[in-house]
Enzyme design. Sequence first.
Site, short mmCIF file in Angstrom:
data_model
loop_
_atom_site.label_atom_id
_atom_site.label_comp_id
_atom_site.label_asym_id
_atom_site.label_seq_id
_atom_site.Cartn_x
_atom_site.Cartn_y
_atom_site.Cartn_z
N ASP A 1 -19.69 -27.69 -45.61
CA ASP A 1 -18.29 -27.26 -46.81
C ASP A 1 -16.83 -27.65 -46.26
O ASP A 1 -17.31 -27.08 -44.88
CB ASP A 1 -18.39 -25.38 -47.69
CG ASP A 1 -17.41 -25.64 -48.44
OD1 ASP A 1 -16.35 -25.82 -48.39
OD2 ASP A 1 -18.46 -25.09 -49.70
N SER B 1 -14.42 -27.15 -53.42
CA SER B 1 -15.06 -26.99 -53.52
C SER B 1 -15.55 -27.06 -55.01
O SER B 1 -16.72 -27.63 -55.72
CB SER B 1 -15.70 -25.64 -53.61
OG SER B 1 -15.29 -25.47 -51.53
N ASP C 1 -4.06 -22.66 -49.17
CA ASP C 1 -3.93 -24.34 -50.09
C ASP C 1 -2.82 -25.00 -49.87
O ASP C 1 -2.18 -26.21 -50.06
CB ASP C 1 -4.12 -24.58 -51.35
CG ASP C 1 -5.46 -23.72 -51.79
OD1 ASP C 1 -6.87 -23.98 -51.05
OD2 ASP C 1 -5.69 -22.90 -52.97
N ARG D 1 -8.61 -22.79 -61.93
CA ARG D 1 -10.64 -22.78 -61.37
C ARG D 1 -10.50 -21.49 -61.63
O ARG D 1 -10.19 -20.72 -61.42
CB ARG D 1 -10.31 -23.25 -59.96
CG ARG D 1 -11.73 -22.81 -59.12
CD ARG D 1 -10.99 -23.47 -57.83
NE ARG D 1 -12.06 -22.99 -57.34
CZ ARG D 1 -11.78 -23.69 -55.68
NH1 ARG D 1 -12.01 -24.82 -55.79
NH2 ARG D 1 -13.34 -23.13 -54.75
N LYS E 1 -20.11 -19.00 -50.77
CA LYS E 1 -20.71 -20.27 -51.41
C LYS E 1 -21.64 -20.24 -52.32
O LYS E 1 -22.34 -21.30 -52.74
CB LYS E 1 -20.68 -21.39 -49.96
CG LYS E 1 -19.31 -21.35 -49.04
CD LYS E 1 -18.16 -22.46 -49.63
CE LYS E 1 -16.98 -22.30 -48.90
NZ LYS E 1 -15.94 -23.09 -50.13
N ASP F 1 -15.37 -24.98 -43.36
CA ASP F 1 -14.71 -24.72 -44.38
C ASP F 1 -13.77 -23.05 -44.13
O ASP F 1 -12.87 -22.93 -44.16
CB ASP F 1 -14.70 -24.76 -45.70
CG ASP F 1 -13.59 -24.12 -47.05
OD1 ASP F 1 -13.14 -25.28 -47.14
OD2 ASP F 1 -13.93 -23.38 -47.65
N HIS G 1 -10.16 -22.13 -42.89
CA HIS G 1 -9.14 -21.34 -43.67
C HIS G 1 -8.35 -20.60 -43.27
O HIS G 1 -7.30 -20.23 -43.49
CB HIS G 1 -9.47 -21.11 -45.03
CG HIS G 1 -9.24 -22.18 -46.12
ND1 HIS G 1 -8.51 -22.74 -46.59
CD2 HIS G 1 -10.93 -22.16 -47.56
CE1 HIS G 1 -9.63 -23.38 -47.72
NE2 HIS G 1 -10.70 -23.30 -47.80
N ASP H 1 -18.15 -31.75 -48.72
CA ASP H 1 -17.86 -31.74 -50.11
C ASP H 1 -15.97 -31.49 -50.62
O ASP H 1 -15.64 -32.18 -51.79
CB ASP H 1 -17.82 -30.12 -51.26
CG ASP H 1 -17.20 -29.18 -50.21
OD1 ASP H 1 -16.75 -28.81 -49.06
OD2 ASP H 1 -16.91 -27.59 -51.00
N HIS H 2 -16.04 -31.68 -48.80
CA HIS H 2 -14.18 -31.95 -48.84
C HIS H 2 -13.68 -32.33 -47.30
O HIS H 2 -15.14 -31.24 -46.43
CB HIS H 2 -13.24 -31.46 -49.54
CG HIS H 2 -13.50 -30.03 -49.67
ND1 HIS H 2 -13.02 -28.80 -48.51
CD2 HIS H 2 -14.22 -28.77 -50.49
CE1 HIS H 2 -13.77 -28.35 -48.39
NE2 HIS H 2 -13.63 -28.02 -49.77
N HIS I 1 -8.12 -27.11 -47.34
CA HIS I 1 -8.67 -28.59 -47.62
C HIS I 1 -7.08 -29.92 -46.27
O HIS I 1 -6.34 -30.02 -47.42
CB HIS I 1 -9.29 -28.72 -48.23
CG HIS I 1 -9.55 -27.31 -49.09
ND1 HIS I 1 -10.27 -27.68 -50.38
CD2 HIS I 1 -10.13 -26.77 -48.62
CE1 HIS I 1 -10.95 -26.19 -50.48
NE2 HIS I 1 -10.98 -25.68 -49.39
O1 LIG Z 1 -11.54 -20.49 -51.04
C1 LIG Z 1 -11.14 -21.16 -51.75
O2 LIG Z 1 -10.90 -20.66 -52.78
C2 LIG Z 1 -10.50 -22.98 -51.52
C3 LIG Z 1 -9.24 -22.91 -51.43
O3 LIG Z 1 -8.26 -22.44 -52.24
O4 LIG Z 1 -11.73 -23.17 -50.80
P1 LIG Z 1 -13.26 -23.96 -51.37
O5 LIG Z 1 -12.37 -25.36 -52.68
O6 LIG Z 1 -13.56 -24.78 -50.47
O7 LIG Z 1 -13.71 -23.05 -52.17
MN LIG Z 2 -15.22 -26.58 -50.27
MN LIG Z 3 -12.01 -24.22 -48.74
#
Ligand SMILES: O=C(O)[C@@H](CO)OP(=O)(O)O
Ligand SMILES: [Mn+2]
Ligand SMILES: [Mn+2]
Length: 559
Positions: free
Chosen positions: A28, A81, A171, A286, A361, A430, A434, A471-472, A501
Amino acid sequence: MGTSGFSWKLEDHPKLEKGKVIALIVLDGWGEANPDQYNCIHVAETPVMDSLKTGAPDRWRLVRAHGKAVGLPTEDDMGNSEVGHNALGAGRIYAQGAKLVDLALASGKIYDGEGFNYIKESFETGTLHLIGLLSDGGVHSRLDQLQLLMKGASERGAKRIRVHILTDGRDVLDGSSVGFVETLENDLSKLRETGVDAQIASGGGRMYVTMDRYENDWSVVKRGWDAQVLGEAPYKFKSALDAVKTLRQDPKANDQYLPPFVIVGEDGKAVGPIVDGDAVVTVNFRADRMTMLAKALEYENFDKFDRVRFPKIRYAGMLEYDGELKLPKRYLVSPPEIERTSGEYLTHNGVRTFACSETVKFGHVTFFWNGNRSGYFNAEMEEYVEIPSDSGITFNEQPKMKALEIAEKARDAILSRKFHQVRVNLPNSDMVGHTGDIKATVVACKAADEAVKMILDAIEQVGGIYVVTADHGNAEDMVKRNKKGGPLLDKDGNIQILTSHTLQPVPIAIGGPGLAPGVRFRKDVPEGGLANVAATVMNLHGFLAPSDYETTLIEVADN
Ligand SMILES: O=C(O)[C@@H](CO)OP(=O)(O)O
Ligand SMILES: [Mn+2]
Ligand SMILES: [Mn+2]
């Protein structure tokens, strides 16, 4: 495709055998970028990932993981993600949350839908509450969509609007919350000039207030509930700008973790608790970090924390957050319908699957992978294992996270020979990326590499195949850059840490003793993205992908 002739049966691959054990590893937040001191993947010792890159040039390449390749509105949208795992699992590119909301707002369709008409019934006598992440990051929500919705709702009768903000810094750059609050305050004051009673009512940092996910820590949601619904918080301010500026003065403060606050009037009372008869919209598109709040707002029976008061409200999500749970019942924009994912096909074709990650995750390799669907397709063919994540810490404190534990589970699943596909997500690069802690992120990348090693060793033992991808991007670039690519400094001369990301491509590597000789990456799919991985994996399981899937990345050379 007509439904009458539809069949789950996949055609046999003309050259590749069935029955191999395949480890499918998603790192990730692991992108590819120029090697420099802010590229934690480059700085970290990652011998396994390095050898995949240099050892077999035909079996390593980059794929696109951002923007249109994963269904996002523009090429400036970094991957995330949800869209990444959706594309990996679905094998096709779907217009994603942000884009669907953009379209519905631009056409005005959002206001004709069932969801909006439902909340509108509260406008005459109640307040419209908008709860969500305040930034232009575009991963969970977007400021411009909130602005359009506030305007649209007030033009359609909303007389009293309260916004409950969650500051970002994950973000977008840390510290940017101040600017976003200023922008929002400005919009609200314009609305007030038109006679709408509009204000920010509460706030807090996204990782500490409201936006937990996968039921990792309900106290996060409770802190939000207390502020948003009950109007209670440890900090009270007259204005949100004042709140954010003051709370940020603590040297340890950052936008992601600001404590909860409520805005109070001259009388010292909260200006916007949620009460009977109000309308509530959670404006994030999301799903993962809104599901828990949606449950608290919607479920009559609820035992995750004491809600104290359960107001009778009209509630809608920006989108439906869980198609299986039908949560929430009402939403403003319909979700992408992701059907016939690779997981569902493979299950129908006898492929036994094991999926595992740690809590933060876990939904990525199950729910998102399977087209935003909870649960098993066929419980007899699949086993999903969740390893509890550490909670109550920031992940730079434990950058190794549960990588080793995930790898051990994967190893055992591989060695058991009970499964054909063993799929994991390794969260380290990831989750630690962050935090913006560069040292810890280097440790995180090393830990992920060690976990990959353990899984590849098991694949070696059973004569299997591995597919390693991501994934990114995230950990491969930890600073904001100027146009020339150098680090951007703030006014005090410090580098501006990038917690988000990135727009970088990600690697994909295939190999293992079970991989037929001659299998290599095609040269004629230069624009390949994450959505091409599903067909590739289906081939490695011995099948051809359905004709509407994005094309495979591999070919089998005759030799
Ligand atoms: O932590 C999250 O919610 C996002 C970043 O906003 O990260 P990810 O897309 O890797 O889950
Ligand atoms: Mn991710
Ligand atoms: Mn992330």
